[in-house]
Motif scaffolding. Structure first.
Motif, PDB file in Angstrom:
ATOM      1  N   SER A 160       0.877  -1.169   0.000  1.00 29.80           N
ATOM      2  CA  SER A 160       0.000   0.000   0.000  1.00 29.80           C
ATOM      3  C   SER A 160       0.916   1.220   0.000  1.00 29.80           C
ATOM      4  CB  SER A 160      -0.898   0.005   1.239  1.00 29.80           C
ATOM      5  OG  SER A 160      -1.764   1.109   1.244  1.00 29.80           O
ATOM      6  N   HIS A 162      -3.904   3.312  -0.265  1.00 26.10           N
ATOM      7  CA  HIS A 162      -4.155   2.074  -0.998  1.00 26.10           C
ATOM      8  C   HIS A 162      -2.962   1.807  -1.914  1.00 26.10           C
ATOM      9  CE1 HIS A 162      -5.058   4.815  -4.275  1.00 26.10           C
ATOM     10  NE2 HIS A 162      -6.011   5.380  -3.555  1.00 26.10           N
ATOM     11  N   ASN A 219      -8.252  -0.777  -2.397  1.00 28.23           N
ATOM     12  CA  ASN A 219      -7.402  -1.961  -2.350  1.00 28.23           C
ATOM     13  C   ASN A 219      -7.870  -2.979  -3.390  1.00 28.23           C
ATOM     14  OD1 ASN A 219      -5.973  -0.974  -0.020  1.00 28.23           O
ATOM     15  ND2 ASN A 219      -7.737  -1.604   1.219  1.00 28.23           N
ATOM     16  N   GLY A 235      -4.878  -3.699   2.888  1.00 28.70           N
ATOM     17  CA  GLY A 235      -4.696  -2.336   3.346  1.00 28.70           C
ATOM     18  C   GLY A 235      -3.512  -2.281   4.296  1.00 28.70           C
TER      19      GLY A 235
END
Length: 511
Positions: free
Chosen positions: A240, A425, A444, A467
């Motif tokens: 992420s 994300h 995501n 995440g």
């Protein structure tokens, strides 16, 4: 269990001694002055109660068999302890150093005494295993002729690749950076995680058969569709990486950077790699916005680079010293934990929000003695470059938990600002253009219970799907994803799958 009364005989908890602050802030080595193998190591391990229901294991997403390896540490049986630990954890040299140890907060002994030293036992086991040459390649007995591409070499991608290689598949890991490790390599400072540990693990994985390709960004240097055509399955483990930004006046000024634009270059310089952003804290007033682990890493790094001073701003209140009532055992409680970097210097300011970045161009934004207690070295006129940050106190009120308090506005010096307020994300821009996958409501990559995306043969694991989370969850996701990929390719699997895509940590959200 060697001594059922061990936790009654030894009630105190020992921590590893750290090097003097004035010594360690001059280098990038481990902050500790000793390793885990001490005269008191086995004594501490004997505190484990071997509970009928070991809640410590429920706090660990890897499913580490904690009471068993604790008892093996007590007996000094390092080879047995290593084999027990490595059954469930691919990289204990990483988790033993940087995991926040939710297992310890779930320890039954922790209800009325300091919990068992699970994290240190884990670290000591793997360090002993390396020293005794117990960590050897585990090459597969046979090959399946199936191929898998793993995109991203962070903890989830690495764990997934190692599991699939050991299952007999031909695995290639693609990393856009110049070295393997993802944020373990260039995100976590060297004083917390020595990169030679990663090198040794990469060497082991290479000997097992995993191939590594660095300096190749999928979607740019090699298309996602072409990658899918080349391999029987593709695992997306890109993390992420899109940072959460701050939309306040002055954000466009020079000298304001994301934490992950700052931290990697510090490690690159240590290992003789050319910096990409060339940001340094030397001789600067540094302000870090965000008081989490990454903010602490920015603090320790800035001090080692020779910052004039460092201020860490946290919008939340200071965490309580003991477990609050609304975070009962065995959940993960957000209590105050003083990191090694916090002991080295800097100032933490809690209950504070940021209003405006200042460049010294406006009279009402200039720092005066009344505005700030720290004015020495403030750069009053540098149009286009940040020179200060206007902040305000916040407190619970009618408008929510972060109600700004009138009359508390002030400006603090800042000619380097590091934004460390988390990530939104994964960066899926090229993936969506070339190999469209469905996303969830947070941006995501959406997966089913088998870690499969909406594209056949394409899987996602780690922060890219879950995440932003902990390294221990990333490794666990990688292991579970490997089992799902193996089942997809062969119709069955013997690989362990410790978690599901819907399983969440036993911790309460911040309120």
């Amino acid at each position: 269990m060697g001594d059922p009364r061990g936790f009654l005989k030894v009630r105190t908890r020992r921590e590893l001694a750290e090097r003097p602050v004035e010594e360690r802030i001059r280098d990038w080595f481990d902050v500790h002055a000793e390793d885990g193998l001490q005269p008191w190591t086995t004594e501490q391990a004997a505190r484990c109660m071997d509970c009928g229901t070991p809640f410590c294991m429920t706090g660990c997403p890897l499913g580490n068999i904690i009471p068993e390896f604790n008892d093996l540490v007590r007996q000094g049986k390092w080879e047995d302890a290593y084999h027990r630990l490595s059954m469930t954890n691919n990289f204990p040299e990483v988790t033993g150093r940087i995991c926040p140890a939710p297992c310890e907060q779930a320890c039954v002994l922790g209800i009325h005494q300091p919990p068992t030293m699970i994290k240190l036992d884990e670290l000591t086991i793997i360090d002993q295993a390396w020293d005794l040459d117990l960590v050897t390649p585990m090459a597969p007995e046979r090959l399946t002729d199936m191929t898998v591409a793993v995109v991203g070499s962070g903890p989830s991608g690495m764990a997934c690749a190692q599991q699939l290689t050991r299952a007999g598949h031909t695995v290639v890991v693609y990393e856009r950076s110049d070295a393997i490790g993802g944020l373990m390599r260039y995100g976590i400072p060297n004083f917390k995680l020595d990169k030679h540990l990663l090198d040794k693990r990469v060497e082991q994985m290479g000997a097992e058969g995993t191939r590594f390709v660095t300096g190749v960004e999928i979607g740019k240097d090699l298309g996602w569709e072409e990658l899918r055509d080349r391999y029987d399955a593709v695992v997306v483990a890109i993390g992420s990486t899109v940072p959460r930004d701050m939309s306040i006046p002055g954000r466009e000024l020079d000298g304001i950077h994301f934490a992950m634009d700052f931290l990697p270059d510090a490690t690159r310089r240590i290992y003789g790699v050319k910096p990409e952003k060339n940001i340094t804290a030397k001789d600067k007033h540094v302000v870090v916005i965000g008081g989490g682990d990454t903010g602490s890493d920015c603090l320790g790094t800035s001090l080692r680079q020779g910052a004039k001073d460092v201020t860490v701003l946290q919008i939340m209140s200071k965490e309580p010293d003991s477990r609050p009532d609304n975070q009962p055992w065995p959940t993960y409680a957000r209590t105050y934990q003083k990191t090694s970097s916090m002991e080295e210097g800097g100032t933490y300011v809690y209950d504070t929000d940021s209003l405006k970045f200042v460049d010294g161009d406006e009279d009402d934004d200039r720092v005066t003695v009344e505005d700030s207690a720290t004015t020495e070295g403030f750069i009053a006129d540098r149009d286009g470059h940040v020179t200060g940050l206007k902040i305000v106190n916040v407190a619970p009120g009618e408008n929510g938990p972060f109600t700004r308090q009138a009359g508390t506005e002030r400006v603090i010096p800042a000619d380097l600002v590091l934004i460390s307020v988390g990530f939104l994300h994964p960066d899926t821009s090229t993936l969506l253009d070339q190999l469209p996958v469905e996303l969830d409501g947070r941006g995501n990559i959406s997966r089913d219970t088998a870690f499969a995306t909406s594209q056949d043969g394409v899987f996602a694991c780690g922060d890219a799907g879950r995440g932003q989370s902990l390294v221990v969850w990333a490794i666990s996701e990688g292991r579970s994803c490997a089992a799902a990929v193996d089942r997809y390719l062969t119709g069955g699997t013997e690989l362990p799958s410790p978690i599901t895509t819907t399983q969440r940590p036993m911790m309460l959200p911040r309120r």
